[in-house]
Design an enzyme around this catalytic site. Structure first.
Site, mmCIF file in Angstrom:
data_model
loop_
_atom_site.group_PDB
_atom_site.id
_atom_site.type_symbol
_atom_site.label_atom_id
_atom_site.label_comp_id
_atom_site.label_asym_id
_atom_site.label_seq_id
_atom_site.Cartn_x
_atom_site.Cartn_y
_atom_site.Cartn_z
ATOM 1 N N TRP A 1 0.834 -1.204 0.000
ATOM 2 C CA TRP A 1 0.000 0.000 0.000
ATOM 3 C C TRP A 1 0.869 1.255 0.000
ATOM 4 O O TRP A 1 0.499 2.275 -0.590
ATOM 5 C CB TRP A 1 -0.946 -0.048 1.218
ATOM 6 N N GLU A 49 19.327 -9.153 11.834
ATOM 7 C CA GLU A 49 19.191 -9.989 13.039
ATOM 8 C C GLU A 49 19.408 -11.461 12.687
ATOM 9 O O GLU A 49 18.488 -12.130 12.259
ATOM 10 C CB GLU A 49 17.808 -9.781 13.648
#
Ligand code: NAG
Ligand code: NAG
Ligand code: NAG
Length: 385
Positions: free
Chosen positions: A73, A144
């Protein structure tokens, strides 16, 4: 002698004045999809609250190393990146930083791209293009983690090389380069060459939370400032903010580049035996999901203060953090008091400031009676004192 002393005092004041200054706030793109009072978008963000706003997250395309906008979006009508930019009208000093990665991006893609000089160059070029296009001030890499979760040992060196290439490419435009890193001693010791990392980047946001959670099988606080007398092993005694930050400092990270990560959320459990509510009590799973964050095991401070007032409140004076309990639900979190202790701790270590994860789970609507953003305003107030 007096003059010398006066100079010393003013140098100290100057250093303190600029070291305890960063307030890096994470804005997360997916919170616009939350229901009711949990819905958060850029229009909820006051321009003068934070020194840096990090947009989380953009992703990495493994095949060519380019940056990708993860929210569909965003590119077709939401335009939050442009809305963030408009905050500068009210606060020209606000720094906008785009953050790439996060837990859901995993580690393997980053491992692959960081190992390949051509992909690294594409990654740097693609980020530069993004910063120019959206008129952002910097880039934050949240891998990570190097050499974990499918990564490999070479990641540790490749991560530094990648960051050095970013730094060099950013120099002509003065773009900010920061990273988000683990606040756990064992994890940080696995993933980073701390001294080189400290030299390569402008800021290191230490994720000093998620030390415990429903990924373990007993009750623990997600972000204790200090150890508890119930922590027995060396590992247990290292899973807290103080140990994490002291490890980063002891390995040569420059204090003024470290920002202490503070959560505006908590992690909870379903107790195996509702009569045993102590640390290390057995649990049977994560706590029930909250209505806004909608994820079993984590709860926003906004949910806690608005909707969990019938829970019993406890303050752990050793760990300097609160938790709440009702029936078989146990939730450890941060409130204004624990945030105060943590910011004072950051200042006592001469850190650059704090980072907070994240804007959308503070009481940003001011529903609970302490004004809007009660936690982040405590951070701001204490950092500026
Ligand atoms: C963003 O929030 C404002 C204020 O709550 C609201 O008026 C607006 O419709 C929201 N925008 C989107 C795209 O949800
Ligand atoms: C860090 O890792 C090294 C080897 O990988 C190990 O010898 C050392 O004990 C570790 N230090 C800590 C504090 O975990
Ligand atoms: C709670 O659980 C812990 C860990 O299993 C145990 O050591 C402790 O005795 C229990 N306390 C009570 C009151 O049952």
């Amino acid at each position: 002698m007096i003059n010398f002393f006066a100079i010393l005092v003013s140098i100290t004041l100057f250093v303190n004045g600029c070291t305890a200054a960063n307030l890096v706030c994470f804005f997360t793109s997916w919170t616009v999809y939350r229901p009711g009072n949990g819905k958060y978008n850029v229009s909820n963000l006051p321009a003068d609250l934070c020194t840096h706003v990090n947009y989380g997250f953009v992703g990495l395309q493994e095949w060519d190393g380019s940056l990708s906008i993860l929210d569909d979006w965003e590119a077709n009508g939401l335009y939050e990146l442009d809305h963030l930019k408009a905050l500068r009208v009210k606060n020209p000093d606000l720094k906008l930083v785009v953050s790439m990665g996060g837990w859901n991006e995993g580690s393997e893609k980053y491992s692959h791209v960081a190992a390949d000089p051509k992909l690294r160059k594409n990654m740097v070029d693609s980020v530069l293009e993004f910063l120019d296009k959206y008129e952002f001030d910097g880039f934050d890499l949240d891998w990570e983690y190097p050499d974990q979760r499918g990564g490999e040992e070479e990641d540790i060196e490749n991560f530094i090389t990648l960051l050095q290439e970013f730094k060099q490419a950013f120099a002509p435009k003065n773009y900010i380069l920061s990273v988000d890193v683990s606040g756990g001693v064992v994890s940080a010791n696995t993933s980073y060459h701390i001294k080189e990392l400290g030299e390569a980047v402008d800021m290191i946001n230490v994720m000093a939370y998620d030390y415990h959670g429903a990924f373990e099988d007993y009750v623990g606080h997600y972000a204790p400032l200090y150890a508890s007398h119930m922590d027995e092993s060396e590992l247990q005694r290292s899973l807290n903010v103080k140990s994490g930050i002291e490890f980063w400092l002891s390995r040569g990270a420059p204090a003024e580049k470290l920002n202490l990560g503070i959560g505006t959320y908590g992690r909870g459990f379903t107790l195996a035996d509702p009569k045993n509510i102590s640390l290390y009590a057995p649990m049977s799973g994560p706590c029930t999901a909250g209505p806004y964050t909608r994820e079993a095991g984590t709860i926003g401070y906004n949910e806690i203060c608005e909707l969990y007032s019938d829970y019993t409140y406890y303050w752990d004076d050793e760990q300097k953090v609160p938790h709440i309990v009702k029936g078989n639900q146990w939730i450890g979190y941060d409130n204004a008091l624990s945030v105060q202790y943590k910011v004072e701790f950051a200042k006592s270590k001469g850190l650059g400031g704090v980072m907070t994860w994240s804007l959308d789970t503070d009481d940003f609507r001011g529903i609970c009676g302490d004004g809007k953003y009660p936690l982040i305003r405590v951070m701001k107030k204490l950092l500026n004192q």
